[in-house]
Write a protein that holds these residues in place. Structure first.
Motif, mmCIF file in Angstrom:
data_model
loop_
_atom_site.group_PDB
_atom_site.id
_atom_site.type_symbol
_atom_site.label_atom_id
_atom_site.label_comp_id
_atom_site.label_asym_id
_atom_site.label_seq_id
_atom_site.Cartn_x
_atom_site.Cartn_y
_atom_site.Cartn_z
ATOM 1 N N GLN A 43 57.394 4.550 27.143
ATOM 2 C CA GLN A 43 58.706 5.083 26.791
ATOM 3 C C GLN A 43 59.824 4.115 27.155
ATOM 4 N N SER A 44 59.705 3.465 28.303
ATOM 5 C CA SER A 44 60.751 2.529 28.731
ATOM 6 C C SER A 44 60.860 1.349 27.776
ATOM 7 N N HIS A 47 62.457 2.615 24.525
ATOM 8 C CA HIS A 47 63.892 2.846 24.763
ATOM 9 C C HIS A 47 64.670 1.533 24.683
ATOM 10 N N ARG A 48 64.154 0.499 25.327
ATOM 11 C CA ARG A 48 64.828 -0.802 25.329
ATOM 12 C C ARG A 48 64.867 -1.412 23.930
#
Length: 268
Positions: A43-44, A47-48
């Motif tokens: 997810q990170s 997101h980025r």
């Protein structure tokens, strides 16, 4: 794209491409959670990458926080196949005006027929694709033409894959398809009946290139109840294909098509 990959074997570019690929078969806006699920990325990371892709214009974000293909990516995509599309456009329109049926031209891109241009009929016919869209070679008339006139190793490699049954009428038995492709090479045209959309049939002919290979396929799509009379359009299809062949003779084949080696997934 800034940053470095912390996952072995996957670069930042490959991850960004995976995010963009999530939109390939889905026209609706996607949430971040859906993109995470479709890509399998953390997810990170998603997101980025989403933030950077939105900033560049490849993706857009709506008022509900969902993502969709951005205008900049759409504009960039219009350059793909532009030379062939611009040359063939008047002839595709001419084919439509002569037949009053949906006319289209496609090239092979890997294992798919990639639709370069299309002129839609006003008749009610189920639509399976759009300009810039793609369909499996074995399920479409233009695709069968492109596959039939390819080099033998390309056909053999394609027939070794698992062939998707797009509808209950799609021909997916390798031996049957091989025999059908041989018939296409002999007769010089291909047809389908509800293999990609129920209620629709199609017919197509090759557009040869001066390099003694097939540059594209030209076809018509119509309602299934017209299948028995499709061949009446063959003289018109062949005549327009010859015009496109003459008009594209000066264009290198490498700029007309983006053939991918289906055995390895790399461009030859």
């Amino acid at each position: 794209m800034a940053g470095r990959s912390n996952e072995p074997g996957r670069s930042v570019v490959s991850k960004a491409l995976a995010v963009l690929a999530a939109f390939e078969n889905d026209r609706r806006a996607l949430s971040q959670a859906e993109i995470v699920e479709l890509t399998g990325l953390p997810q990170s990371t998603v997101h980025r990458l989403l933030a950077e892709l939105v900033e560049w214009g490849a993706l857009g974000r709506d008022a509900h926080g969902r993502y969709q293909v951005g205008m900049r990516l759409w504009e960039l995509g219009q350059n793909a196949g532009r030379q062939l599309r611009e040359i063939a456009r008047p002839f595709v329109l001419d084919l439509y005006s002569l037949t009053r049926e949906t006319a289209q031209i496609a090239v092979r891109d890997g294992t798919d027929a990639l639709y370069i241009d299309r002129a839609y009929s006003s008749k009610r016919v189920p639509r399976a694709s759009r300009v810039g869209g793609r369909l499996p070679l074995h399920a479409t008339a233009v695709g069968k033409v492109l596959l039939a006139f390819e080099e033998p190793w390309v056909r053999e490699a394609y027939l070794q894959q698992d062939l998707a049954a797009v509808t209950p009428h799609t021909h997916v038995a390798p031996q049957r398809l091989a025999e059908e492709l041989a018939a296409v090479r002999e007769q010089g045209w291909a047809s389908t009946a509800e293999e990609v959309r129920l209620g629709a049939c199609s017919i197509a002919v090759p557009v040869p290139h001066r390099e003694r290979r097939i540059g594209a396929a030209l076809g018509l799509v119509m309602a299934s109840n017209q299948a028995a009379g499709m061949t009446r359009h063959l003289p018109t299809l062949r005549g327009v294909a010859q015009q496109i062949e003459a008009a594209t003779a000066h264009v290198p084949l490498s700029t007309i098509r983006r053939a991918v080696d289906p055995r390895s997934g790399t461009r030859p």
